[in-house]
Structure formats: structure tokens, C-alpha cells
Design a protein around this motif. Sequence first.
Motif, PDB file in Angstrom:
ATOM      1  N   GLU A 135       0.793  -1.242  -0.326  1.00 11.39           N
ATOM      2  CA  GLU A 135      -0.221  -0.291  -0.198  1.00 11.39           C
ATOM      3  C   GLU A 135       0.768   1.117   0.508  1.00 11.39           C
ATOM      4  OE1 GLU A 135      -3.065  -0.623   3.290  1.00 11.39           O
ATOM      5  OE2 GLU A 135      -3.345  -2.570   2.896  1.00 11.39           O
ATOM      6  N   LEU A 136       2.296   1.327   0.206  1.00 19.83           N
ATOM      7  CA  LEU A 136       2.722   2.180   0.402  1.00 19.83           C
ATOM      8  C   LEU A 136       3.830   2.457  -1.583  1.00 19.83           C
ATOM      9  CD1 LEU A 136       5.036   1.582   3.421  1.00 19.83           C
ATOM     10  CD2 LEU A 136       2.923   2.802   3.679  1.00 19.83           C
ATOM     11  N   GLY A 137       2.902   2.520  -2.438  1.00 19.43           N
ATOM     12  CA  GLY A 137       3.115   2.797  -3.639  1.00 19.43           C
ATOM     13  C   GLY A 137       2.714   1.868  -4.472  1.00 19.43           C
ATOM     14  N   LEU A 138       3.450   0.703  -4.654  1.00 19.11           N
ATOM     15  CA  LEU A 138       2.681   0.144  -5.254  1.00 19.11           C
ATOM     16  C   LEU A 138       1.910  -0.922  -5.757  1.00 19.11           C
ATOM     17  CD1 LEU A 138       5.090  -2.258  -6.772  1.00 19.11           C
ATOM     18  CD2 LEU A 138       4.630  -3.939  -5.082  1.00 19.11           C
ATOM     19  N   ILE A 139       0.850  -0.967  -5.294  1.00 24.03           N
ATOM     20  CA  ILE A 139      -0.271  -1.343  -6.120  1.00 24.03           C
ATOM     21  C   ILE A 139      -0.921   0.513  -7.012  1.00 24.03           C
ATOM     22  CG2 ILE A 139      -2.690  -1.282  -5.206  1.00 24.03           C
ATOM     23  CD1 ILE A 139      -1.885  -3.499  -2.950  1.00 24.03           C
ATOM     24  N   GLN A 140      -0.560   1.028  -6.076  1.00 20.42           N
ATOM     25  CA  GLN A 140      -1.339   2.537  -7.004  1.00 20.42           C
ATOM     26  C   GLN A 140      -0.639   1.979  -7.864  1.00 20.42           C
ATOM     27  OE1 GLN A 140       0.028   2.202  -3.333  1.00 20.42           O
ATOM     28  NE2 GLN A 140      -1.440   3.137  -1.817  1.00 20.42           N
ATOM     29  N   GLY A 159     -21.500 -15.610   8.840  1.00 16.60           N
ATOM     30  CA  GLY A 159     -22.062 -17.067   8.559  1.00 16.60           C
ATOM     31  C   GLY A 159     -20.997 -16.859   6.852  1.00 16.60           C
ATOM     32  N   LEU A 160     -19.143 -16.775   7.691  1.00 13.56           N
ATOM     33  CA  LEU A 160     -18.580 -16.947   6.293  1.00 13.56           C
ATOM     34  C   LEU A 160     -17.325 -17.261   6.935  1.00 13.56           C
ATOM     35  CD1 LEU A 160     -19.071 -13.161   4.363  1.00 13.56           C
ATOM     36  CD2 LEU A 160     -19.490 -15.253   3.509  1.00 13.56           C
ATOM     37  N   THR A 161     -16.274 -18.207   6.055  1.00 15.65           N
ATOM     38  CA  THR A 161     -14.965 -18.882   6.741  1.00 15.65           C
ATOM     39  C   THR A 161     -14.232 -17.237   7.190  1.00 15.65           C
ATOM     40  OG1 THR A 161     -14.638 -18.712   5.047  1.00 15.65           O
ATOM     41  CG2 THR A 161     -15.154 -21.284   5.893  1.00 15.65           C
ATOM     42  N   PRO A 162     -13.293 -16.894   7.846  1.00  9.65           N
ATOM     43  CA  PRO A 162     -12.797 -16.379   8.005  1.00  9.65           C
ATOM     44  C   PRO A 162     -11.445 -15.914   6.740  1.00  9.65           C
ATOM     45  CG  PRO A 162     -11.724 -17.760   9.900  1.00  9.65           C
ATOM     46  CD  PRO A 162     -12.797 -18.041   8.902  1.00  9.65           C
ATOM     47  N   ALA A 163     -10.955 -17.407   5.564  1.00 12.47           N
ATOM     48  CA  ALA A 163     -10.369 -17.222   4.928  1.00 12.47           C
ATOM     49  C   ALA A 163     -10.931 -16.106   3.679  1.00 12.47           C
ATOM     50  CB  ALA A 163     -10.109 -18.185   4.082  1.00 12.47           C
ATOM     51  N   ALA A 164     -12.412 -16.816   3.608  1.00  8.02           N
ATOM     52  CA  ALA A 164     -13.377 -15.637   2.508  1.00  8.02           C
ATOM     53  C   ALA A 164     -12.609 -14.273   2.788  1.00  8.02           C
ATOM     54  CB  ALA A 164     -15.063 -16.520   2.450  1.00  8.02           C
ATOM     55  N   VAL A 165     -13.700 -13.719   4.468  1.00 11.91           N
ATOM     56  CA  VAL A 165     -13.609 -12.854   4.372  1.00 11.91           C
ATOM     57  C   VAL A 165     -12.446 -11.749   4.665  1.00 11.91           C
ATOM     58  CG1 VAL A 165     -13.698 -10.945   6.222  1.00 11.91           C
ATOM     59  CG2 VAL A 165     -15.428 -12.947   5.963  1.00 11.91           C
ATOM     60  N   ALA A 166     -10.936 -12.601   3.987  1.00 12.94           N
ATOM     61  CA  ALA A 166      -9.738 -11.901   4.361  1.00 12.94           C
ATOM     62  C   ALA A 166      -9.155 -11.650   2.367  1.00 12.94           C
ATOM     63  CB  ALA A 166      -8.688 -12.899   4.403  1.00 12.94           C
ATOM     64  N   LEU A 167      -9.891 -12.919   1.918  1.00  8.42           N
ATOM     65  CA  LEU A 167     -10.028 -12.533   0.327  1.00  8.42           C
ATOM     66  C   LEU A 167     -10.843 -11.549  -0.284  1.00  8.42           C
ATOM     67  CD1 LEU A 167      -9.275 -16.572  -0.721  1.00  8.42           C
ATOM     68  CD2 LEU A 167      -8.042 -14.791  -0.347  1.00  8.42           C
ATOM     69  N   ALA A 168     -11.838 -11.247   0.566  1.00  6.45           N
ATOM     70  CA  ALA A 168     -13.032 -10.612  -0.224  1.00  6.45           C
ATOM     71  C   ALA A 168     -12.281  -9.150   0.177  1.00  6.45           C
ATOM     72  CB  ALA A 168     -14.441 -10.809   0.885  1.00  6.45           C
ATOM     73  N   TRP A 169     -12.073  -8.783   1.607  1.00 10.43           N
ATOM     74  CA  TRP A 169     -11.349  -7.560   1.643  1.00 10.43           C
ATOM     75  C   TRP A 169      -9.809  -7.322   0.895  1.00 10.43           C
ATOM     76  CZ3 TRP A 169      -5.818  -5.830   2.505  1.00 10.43           C
ATOM     77  CH2 TRP A 169      -5.886  -4.759   2.932  1.00 10.43           C
ATOM     78  N   LEU A 170      -8.905  -8.226  -0.016  1.00  8.24           N
ATOM     79  CA  LEU A 170      -7.973  -8.179  -0.867  1.00  8.24           C
ATOM     80  C   LEU A 170      -9.420  -7.978  -2.019  1.00  8.24           C
ATOM     81  CD1 LEU A 170      -5.493 -10.815  -0.085  1.00  8.24           C
ATOM     82  CD2 LEU A 170      -5.053  -8.169  -0.243  1.00  8.24           C
ATOM     83  N   ASP A 207     -11.702  -6.273  -2.649  1.00  5.95           N
ATOM     84  CA  ASP A 207     -12.553  -5.047  -2.266  1.00  5.95           C
ATOM     85  C   ASP A 207     -11.937  -3.695  -2.436  1.00  5.95           C
ATOM     86  OD1 ASP A 207     -15.083  -3.669  -1.778  1.00  5.95           O
ATOM     87  OD2 ASP A 207     -14.229  -3.360  -0.006  1.00  5.95           O
ATOM     88  N   ARG A 208     -10.624  -4.084  -2.917  1.00  2.00           N
ATOM     89  CA  ARG A 208      -9.015  -2.731  -2.804  1.00  2.00           C
ATOM     90  C   ARG A 208      -9.317  -2.513  -4.078  1.00  2.00           C
ATOM     91  NH1 ARG A 208      -8.466  -0.973   2.765  1.00  2.00           N
ATOM     92  NH2 ARG A 208      -6.263  -0.512   2.724  1.00  2.00           N
ATOM     93  N   ALA A 209      -9.255  -3.083  -4.924  1.00  2.00           N
ATOM     94  CA  ALA A 209      -8.865  -2.355  -6.361  1.00  2.00           C
ATOM     95  C   ALA A 209      -9.041  -3.355  -7.201  1.00  2.00           C
ATOM     96  CB  ALA A 209      -7.545  -1.789  -6.461  1.00  2.00           C
ATOM     97  N   PRO A 210      -9.651  -2.831  -8.344  1.00  2.00           N
ATOM     98  CA  PRO A 210     -10.535  -3.739  -9.657  1.00  2.00           C
ATOM     99  C   PRO A 210      -9.153  -4.806 -10.282  1.00  2.00           C
ATOM    100  CG  PRO A 210     -10.436  -1.977 -10.374  1.00  2.00           C
ATOM    101  CD  PRO A 210      -9.850  -1.615  -8.812  1.00  2.00           C
ATOM    102  N   HIS A 211      -8.007  -4.402 -10.249  1.00  3.83           N
ATOM    103  CA  HIS A 211      -6.521  -4.935 -10.895  1.00  3.83           C
ATOM    104  C   HIS A 211      -5.879  -6.184  -9.710  1.00  3.83           C
ATOM    105  CE1 HIS A 211      -4.396  -1.491  -7.933  1.00  3.83           C
ATOM    106  NE2 HIS A 211      -2.944  -1.811  -8.738  1.00  3.83           N
ATOM    107  N   ILE A 212      -6.384  -6.075  -8.307  1.00  5.96           N
ATOM    108  CA  ILE A 212      -5.936  -7.321  -7.672  1.00  5.96           C
ATOM    109  C   ILE A 212      -6.679  -8.523  -7.514  1.00  5.96           C
ATOM    110  CG2 ILE A 212      -5.399  -7.657  -5.075  1.00  5.96           C
ATOM    111  CD1 ILE A 212      -5.795  -5.020  -4.557  1.00  5.96           C
ATOM    112  N   ILE A 213      -5.303  -9.516  -8.478  1.00  2.00           N
ATOM    113  CA  ILE A 213      -6.232 -10.890  -7.939  1.00  2.00           C
ATOM    114  C   ILE A 213      -5.409 -11.716  -7.062  1.00  2.00           C
ATOM    115  CG2 ILE A 213      -5.791 -12.682  -9.944  1.00  2.00           C
ATOM    116  CD1 ILE A 213      -6.106 -10.302 -11.879  1.00  2.00           C
TER     117      ILE A 213
END
Length: 327
Positions: A182-187, A252-263, A265-271
Motif C-alpha cells: 500500500e506504500l505505493g506499489l499497488i497504486q 456466516g463466512l469463513t475467515p479465509a473468504a472474508v480475508a480474500l473478499a477484503w483484498l 475489495d481494495r482495487a479492481p486490478h488485484i487478483i
Amino acid sequence: MRQRHLGKNGPQVSALGLGCLSFGGMFGPTTEAETLRTLDAAWDAGITFLDTANRYGEGVSETMIGQWLKTRGHRPHIATKAAFSDDPARRIDNRPEHLRAELEGSLKRLRVDHVTLFYAHRHDPLVPAEDLAGTMQRLQEEGKILGYGLSEIGPYTLERCHAVHPVTAVQNEYSLWTRTPELGLIQRCAQLGVAFVPFSPLARGAFGTPMADPASFAPTEFRTRIPRFQAENWPHNKAKLDAFHAFARTRGLTPAAVALAWLLDRAPHIIPIPGTRTADHLRAWVLAPEIDLSDDDRQEIDRLLPLGWAWGDRYDDQQAATVERYS
């Protein structure tokens, strides 16, 4: 599964890829049958993007994927990586003859004539970024790769390579417990039209179900060297993780699914490319692209796991020696 572009000019791939590190035994023993079942489950779930490397099990991961391709006839997008060397005097080697030879070995094990994406697994400080980009350009012109990527690099190396020949993707560690990109690389990736591919998006099992337990790690496993799992740091990290796991259960979700959903959600170019060696573990997170986080969800995740919450570094000094620093 929802789709995302692998870079501005790249193909559409599944919003989640499958990291294939563990097929090589990195997190414990596995079998050919279990690996093939996991790949089948991923394909059936809509995952069309597989990420491997020549070093994963010293060719075992690529060989298993090649066997799966031969017996199933599927045509996913495959990314592989090379750069590590057995020469003790040169741990990382980006010279054209090394990368070309390693790629040829990967293609043979994978039983394909080209891959969608070929990464420099690390940047060799003895090879200018511009020369590395030139090597990758030639491999692309020859049809052996459709695009190239860079792994564990800083924004400055991305810029230097991209100026010579467009980079398709950057792969660095990124998750709710590793936020450095987040310190510049994603941007910078977004500005250049480069996909950002987070590896270890589940924090090496910390967001798994069950949660990773350092007491169960084999003495030789590389996670035993990671400071965040060591005795002085792990109790503090586990307390934070327990609260996050509890939050996921309330949804009603697994921690893994929420952790990936968070990623996602950060930006559309993240895979993200979560990894597993079992079909059961894959099913715990494969629906993450279908999760839409609310503002309340985002606020609660930020409260539970604020920026900089993890105790300890993500690597020890030896593991970090080949990683570019930019903060």
C-alpha cells in the motif's frame, strides 16, 4: 466466478487464482491424487489462473500441473517463475541464459509450448532492470510467454522495466497482515495498467480454518523461521486473529473468504492467489469473489486488524535478503 483482467492488455482470468506452492510439499506431504483432486475442484469452481514456479518442490508442482493438463485437457492460464540459482555465489540470477534455460525446463514439466505469464521470481541486483525487461521482451516475441511479471520488487524496478517493455503483473506478499504494497506499489500498478497479484493472501494459514498453529509446524518447515509465528509474537497475533475469526463467523463466512473478499475489495486490478493442497480447504474460500463487503464490514475489519497490527516481521533476515525494500 467473476473475472478480472490480468493487466491492461492481458486476458481475463478468474478473480481468484490458485497458488500451487503447496503441491511441492512446502506445507507438508501430499499425493498426486490429492493434487489432481484439488486442481479439479479449482477448475470446477471457475478458477482459470494457476500460479506455480520451478522451485516449488524443485519441479514437483509444475510436473503435477502438467499431469493434470495431460489427463484433463483443460487450458487454464498458467503463471510460473524463475530466478533462484543453485550457485552459492549468486543466489538470484536474471541473466538471459539462466532465465531462458529455466523457462524451457518449466515448459517441459508443464507439457505446454508457452505460458501466459513468466515472472522473475526476484530481481537480481547484478542485472539492470532494463536488461531484465529486454530478456522478457525477447521471450515474448518468440511466443514462449504471453506476458511477464516481477515478484517481490519495489515500485522503482517496476517503473524501470515497464519503460522498456510493458509489465503484465507484479506479485508481492499482501494480506490483512502484510500491508507494505500500500506504500505505493499497488497504486503504481494501477497507474501503469499492471495487475497486482498478492501471494500468501491468507497469511500462511493464519486466516485458515483451522487457524495455523505454530506448535504443529514440522521443525524443518519454513514458517518456523517467520518472526510472526515465533513465541514472542504469536500470542499477540493470535489474539487479534481470534477476534477476526469470530467476526467472520457472525457473517456466516469463513475467515479465509472474508480475508480474500477484503483484498478483492481494495482495487479492481488485484487478483489474489490463495494456495492449498486439499479440495476441502479450497471450498472454504472459493466463493470469496461473490462477497460484497458493506461499509460496516470495512469499518469493523479496520477496527479489528488496523494497519500495522501484526507483531514481528513477515520474513527473517535470510528470507528477506532477496526482497527489494522501498519503505
